[in-house]
Design a protein around this motif. Structure first.
Motif, mmCIF file in Angstrom:
data_model
loop_
_atom_site.group_PDB
_atom_site.id
_atom_site.type_symbol
_atom_site.label_atom_id
_atom_site.label_comp_id
_atom_site.label_asym_id
_atom_site.label_seq_id
_atom_site.Cartn_x
_atom_site.Cartn_y
_atom_site.Cartn_z
ATOM 1 N N ASP A 92 0.841 -1.203 0.000
ATOM 2 C CA ASP A 92 0.000 0.000 0.000
ATOM 3 C C ASP A 92 0.876 1.253 0.000
ATOM 4 O O ASP A 92 0.563 2.240 -0.684
ATOM 5 N N ALA A 93 1.957 1.222 0.758
ATOM 6 C CA ALA A 93 2.869 2.360 0.785
ATOM 7 C C ALA A 93 3.523 2.562 -0.582
ATOM 8 O O ALA A 93 3.699 3.694 -1.046
ATOM 9 N N ALA A 94 3.862 1.458 -1.245
ATOM 10 C CA ALA A 94 4.452 1.562 -2.581
ATOM 11 C C ALA A 94 3.463 2.178 -3.563
ATOM 12 O O ALA A 94 3.851 2.941 -4.458
ATOM 13 N N SER A 95 2.162 1.866 -3.404
ATOM 14 C CA SER A 95 1.160 2.441 -4.319
ATOM 15 C C SER A 95 1.086 3.953 -4.155
ATOM 16 O O SER A 95 0.890 4.687 -5.137
ATOM 17 N N LEU A 96 1.266 4.455 -2.924
ATOM 18 C CA LEU A 96 1.293 5.902 -2.722
ATOM 19 C C LEU A 96 2.520 6.511 -3.384
ATOM 20 O O LEU A 96 2.426 7.536 -4.075
ATOM 21 N N ALA A 97 3.686 5.879 -3.182
ATOM 22 C CA ALA A 97 4.920 6.399 -3.789
ATOM 23 C C ALA A 97 4.809 6.417 -5.309
ATOM 24 O O ALA A 97 5.253 7.363 -5.968
ATOM 25 N N GLU A 98 4.183 5.386 -5.883
ATOM 26 C CA GLU A 98 4.048 5.322 -7.343
ATOM 27 C C GLU A 98 3.025 6.331 -7.844
ATOM 28 O O GLU A 98 3.182 6.897 -8.940
ATOM 29 N N ALA A 99 1.981 6.580 -7.065
ATOM 30 C CA ALA A 99 1.019 7.616 -7.453
ATOM 31 C C ALA A 99 1.688 8.980 -7.479
ATOM 32 O O ALA A 99 1.445 9.796 -8.385
ATOM 33 N N VAL A 100 2.550 9.255 -6.507
ATOM 34 C CA VAL A 100 3.279 10.525 -6.474
ATOM 35 C C VAL A 100 4.184 10.646 -7.689
ATOM 36 O O VAL A 100 4.246 11.692 -8.341
ATOM 37 N N THR A 101 4.891 9.562 -8.019
ATOM 38 C CA THR A 101 5.785 9.576 -9.191
ATOM 39 C C THR A 101 4.996 9.847 -10.464
ATOM 40 O O THR A 101 5.430 10.622 -11.329
ATOM 41 N N SER A 102 3.835 9.213 -10.582
ATOM 42 C CA SER A 102 3.006 9.417 -11.775
ATOM 43 C C SER A 102 2.552 10.872 -11.893
ATOM 44 O O SER A 102 2.590 11.461 -12.980
ATOM 45 N N VAL A 103 2.122 11.466 -10.778
ATOM 46 C CA VAL A 103 1.670 12.862 -10.797
ATOM 47 C C VAL A 103 2.820 13.794 -11.170
ATOM 48 O O VAL A 103 2.639 14.751 -11.933
ATOM 49 N N ARG A 104 4.007 13.529 -10.635
ATOM 50 C CA ARG A 104 5.167 14.380 -10.933
ATOM 51 C C ARG A 104 5.467 14.419 -12.429
ATOM 52 O O ARG A 104 5.899 15.430 -12.967
ATOM 53 N N GLN A 105 5.207 13.318 -13.116
ATOM 54 C CA GLN A 105 5.523 13.239 -14.545
ATOM 55 C C GLN A 105 4.374 13.697 -15.435
ATOM 56 O O GLN A 105 4.583 14.026 -16.605
ATOM 57 N N THR A 106 3.148 13.739 -14.887
ATOM 58 C CA THR A 106 1.959 13.987 -15.711
ATOM 59 C C THR A 106 1.962 15.366 -16.352
ATOM 60 O O THR A 106 1.654 15.518 -17.540
ATOM 61 N N PHE A 107 2.290 16.411 -15.584
ATOM 62 C CA PHE A 107 2.108 17.786 -16.063
ATOM 63 C C PHE A 107 3.387 18.417 -16.616
ATOM 64 O O PHE A 107 3.392 19.596 -16.932
ATOM 65 N N ARG A 108 4.468 17.643 -16.722
ATOM 66 C CA ARG A 108 5.739 18.240 -17.135
ATOM 67 C C ARG A 108 5.670 18.870 -18.520
ATOM 68 O O ARG A 108 6.206 19.951 -18.751
ATOM 69 N N GLU A 109 4.997 18.209 -19.445
ATOM 70 C CA GLU A 109 4.973 18.702 -20.824
ATOM 71 C C GLU A 109 3.975 19.841 -21.030
ATOM 72 O O GLU A 109 3.979 20.476 -22.073
#
Length: 820
Positions: A92-109
């Motif tokens: 469950d903790a890994a799913s939070l870390a991966e959600a954060v990583t996904s959000v960080r990459q979503t709006f870059r472009e």
């Protein structure tokens, strides 16, 4: 005790609706935690985030956290010193870390398009090393991976080897017991009892297999024996299993401590994900219910345009119905128009007519706006209220010994104590629960107090005295919930500026009350009540007629504008076709004449005579073509001008003719029939040559109605006025900012191409005040030089021409001296 305004206005149900658009548990909790606040800057920031999310969704993209496990339980356990998370909690903790990583990459472009969302995402920590460590150690099914540590891998390898040894040993014992070598019996299998490997043995043969008995079958016919040969091997296996358990516990503890060292960033990340999910939930809600971001003002001005109650709308949608929108205005400065000066609105009308819905819609819009939830309206302008106070519904309590009237009075007393000029006050059915005269008197006194405090107030009533009070008191606005007298049913439309009728007797008739009873009730009405009722009915009917006339006028105006645009478009296309046809015919005639002249010249045998005739013919043909072109252009201009006049397009004349001495080459002038200025070139007293983009033409001198610079200085407001005039022909002039050249090179051009370039070159030189220019044409066959000489000799800007000095090019260059 009265219920809070949030409960009376069903704000909790609104949050449930918005929460339904969230994609994870933290987002749903963030929606439920929304509450009215008074920080306008923070609210503007929230709605800026929501607006960007709406734009993101409209672009076809999505942002959801359905794969995110609820982090609240494991974060709470992580906060307990010494606690160790299970493998499932680590996932469950890994799913939070991966959600954060996904959000960080979503709006870059799309950082430029979504700056606030990008900034929010970029502020999140990088948890990739943490999630990688967990995924490497814990398999998706929750088991600990062999690669979690070298020690665990070694232990599990030893366990596999020990199991294989035990299996071979027990299989050997079973084979040795067979009557025939290699014989396979039904009880020849290996199983586990008490975490130790055993073999089944018939109870009668127990003595044949020395060892430890670990149990028997249900029938007692079979016992499970651990042979003596396997005891040491099983002991070894048990020890290895204990070693594995100890190593797994160490790995879990190590991973837990890594998480615990980042507890604060993890909690911030969970809060950020919850906020982002709530932002996108509100954006989806706004898209689904056609909501807008409110505009917060610094005064007590409130305006809702086409506002709807989203709780009511959500209830009506499954039935295929829609909530009726309402528009109302309250507050503003006293010096503004009356629509902005009233701080109190009194709404009257029939029961079940929508008065309470109007109250709840207004209050819910205020609570939504100040909680960061988009408002279900086409536009919403609101002040930032310090509190929303409401008295809606029946608050009687037998246990507290409160009647309906007493409960209302206690509520109103507390509202009076709390109300300020920054409060929103909503009161339903003022003056009910006691004698009508006393109730109406109390209602008037309360409204007067609210008006004196300039608190925005919306109240509903059936009392005629309150309607009269609202009609005659400055700062108070009457409004009515419309009632369809013909069909005896409410329309739920709010009509501002007129009082409403209760229509109780009509509704009673519709519900089947005996006619004699209804007639007796009508007859017993006081004359003034009947007159007031008839007057209100007349006002409503007059308003309906006015609105219908206004609607028809708007439709007719829209149709007229549409027809005019269609006519203009048709006219433009028709003129384009006519001009193209004229151009085509003109060129065909010119080519035919040139061919005929060439044919006649070819019949002349004398070369000198033929050359002289050809020269004269070219000069004559050039003059004829020029005159024909000018005539054609003039005809086009005249046609356009006449047609534009029919369409109402043109420039009004200044009334003063332009004198020839006022004009100079290059000036921008206004010509009758043209919407835009053109460039003046030259004139002969009767006609003037002008340039409109690529088109040169001769026009009657009388058609020049103004010089642009003079017109601007005489009428400073002309620029503003021009923006409102109907469109006409647009002519664009592009004067060059570059200094005019003193020579032009036309080597390689045909005579026609060269004369076109030289003609424009001479205009620019004349505008620049050049005394003479050089035209470089080379020697060649001499045709280009002769053609240019003929052209220059007839040009109105050229005084004389001559060949250049021998040391500067000689006959390869022609010098044209320009008229001063």
């Amino acid at each position: 005790m009265s219920r809070p305004a949030e409960e009376l206005l069903e704000f909790g149900r609104l949050k449930d609706i918005v929460g339904g658009f969230a994609t994870c548990a933290p987002g749903q909790r963030a929606i439920q935690a929304l509450a009215a606040q008074q920080d306008a800057v923070a609210l503007d920031s929230e709605f800026a985030h929501v607006s960007e999310a709406v734009s993101w969704l409209r672009g076809g993209a999505e942002l959801g956290f359905a794969a995110l496990a609820d982090p609240e339980p494991w974060l709470a356990r992580l906060g307990i010193p010494g606690s160790v998370l299970s493998s499932a909690e680590l996932l469950d903790a890994a799913s939070l870390a991966e959600a954060v990583t996904s959000v960080r990459q979503t709006f870059r472009e799309d950082a430029a398009k979504f700056p606030r969302l990008t900034e929010r995402a970029a502020s999140l920590p990088d948890f990739r090393p943490l999630s990688s460590a967990i995924r490497r150690a814990v398999l998706p099914n929750g088991e600990i991976s062999d690669d979690a540590s070298p020690q665990l891998k070694r232990i599990r390898g030893s366990i596999a080897q020990s199991r294989e040894k035990i299996r071979r040993s027990l299989e050997g014992i079973q084979r040795a017991r067979g009557e025939t070598p290699g014989e396979k019996r039904a009880e020849d299998y290996i199983t586990l009892r008490n975490d130790r490997f055993v073999i089944p043995v018939r109870a009668a043969e127990q003595r044949a297999v020395p060892g430890v008995v670990h149990g028997a079958s249900a029938t007692g016919q079979t016992i499970f024996v651990e042979p003596l040969e396997a005891i040491d091997l099983n002991n070894r296996l048990v020890q290895l299993a204990e070693d594995e358990t100890i190593e797994i516990a160490r790995i879990l503890e190590e991973l837990t401590e890594r998480l615990r060292s980042s507890l604060a960033p993890l909690e911030e990340a969970a809060a950020a994900i919850a906020h982002l999910d709530s932002v996108f939930a509100r954006a989806r809600f706004a898209r689904e219910f056609d909501c807008v971001a409110p505009e917060f003002g610094t005064t007590n001005f409130l305006r809702l345009e086409a506002a709807r109650n989203p709780v009511l709308e959500a209830a009506l949608r499954p039935k295929g119905r829609k909530a009726v929108a309402l528009t109302l205005t309250l507050g503003g400065d006293e010096g503004e128009d009356s629509g902005r000066a009233g701080t109190v609105m009194v709404i009257s009308g029939p029961n079940t007519g929508g008065k309470t819905v109007a109250l709840k819609t207004t209050g819910l819009a205020a609570l939504s706006a100040q909680s960061g939830i988009p408002v279900a309206a086409e536009r919403a302008e609101l002040p930032v209220f310090d509190r929303v106070l409401a008295d809606i519904g029946d608050e009687q309590s037998i246990a507290a010994d409160l009647s309906t009237f007493s409960a209302h009075m206690l509520n109103l007393k507390s509202m009076l104590e709390a109300a300020t000029e920054r409060s929103l006050i909503l009161v339903d059915e003022m003056g009910t629960g006691t004698a009508p005269e006393e109730g109406a008197a109390l209602a008037v006194a309360l409204l007067e107090e609210f008006r004196a405090r300039r608190a925005l107030t919306v109240a509903t009533t059936h009392h005629d005295r309150l309607k009269s009070y609202a009609s005659t008191t400055p700062g108070i606005v009457n409004a009515a919930m419309e009632f369809d007298e013909a069909n005896l049913r409410p329309t739920y439309r709010l009509l501002v500026g007129v009082p409403g009728t209760s229509s109780g007797i009509e509704i009673a008739r519709r519900l089947g009350l005996p006619a004699p009873v209804v007639d007796r009730a009508l007859a017993s009405l006081a004359p003034e009540s009947r007159e007031a009722r008839d007057l209100i009915t007349y006002l409503h009917r007059s308003r309906e007629e006015t609105e219908e006339l206004t609607r028809q006028a708007r439709e007719e105006l829209a149709q007229l504008q549409s027809d005019r645009r269609a006519l203009q478009t048709e006219w433009i296309e028709r003129q384009k076709a006519r001009i193209a046809e004229l151009e085509k015919n003109f060129l065909a005639t010119q080519k035919r004449l040139e061919s005929e002249v060439a044919r006649l010249g070819a019949d002349i045998k004398d070369r000198a005579l033929r050359a002289q005739i050809e020269k004269q013919s070219r000069r004559r043909m050039g003059k004829i073509a020029s005159e024909a072109r000018a005539a054609a252009d003039a005809a086009i201009v005249e046609t356009l001008a006449a047609s534009q006049a029919d369409l109402g397009v043109g420039i009004e004349s200044t009334g003063k003719p332009v004198a020839p001495e006022q004009l100079s080459t290059g000036q921008r002038i206004l010509v009758k029939g043209f919407r835009q200025p053109v460039v003046f070139r030259r004139h002969d007293g009767r006609t003037a040559e002008v340039e409109a983009g690529p088109l040169r033409m001769k026009i009657p001198f009388a058609d020049i109605i103004a010089i642009e610079d003079d017109r601007k200085s005489a009428k400073p407001g002309a620029a503003a006025g021009a923006a409102t005039r109907p469109p006409g022909i647009t002519v664009h002039a592009q004067p060059s900012d570059e200094p005019a050249a003193e020579e032009i090179n036309v080597i390689g051009c045909t005579v026609e191409e060269a004369t076109g370039r030289v003609d424009k070159f001479l205009d620019e030189a004349a505008l620049a005040g050049k005394p003479n220019v050089r035209i470089i044409h080379g020697h060649g066959t001499g045709a280009l030089r002769r053609g240019l000489a003929d052209f220059l000799s007839a040009h109105p800007l050229v005084e004389r021409i001559r060949a250049e000095a021998e040391d500067r090019g000689g006959t390869a260059i022609t010098v044209a001296e320009l008229k001063s």
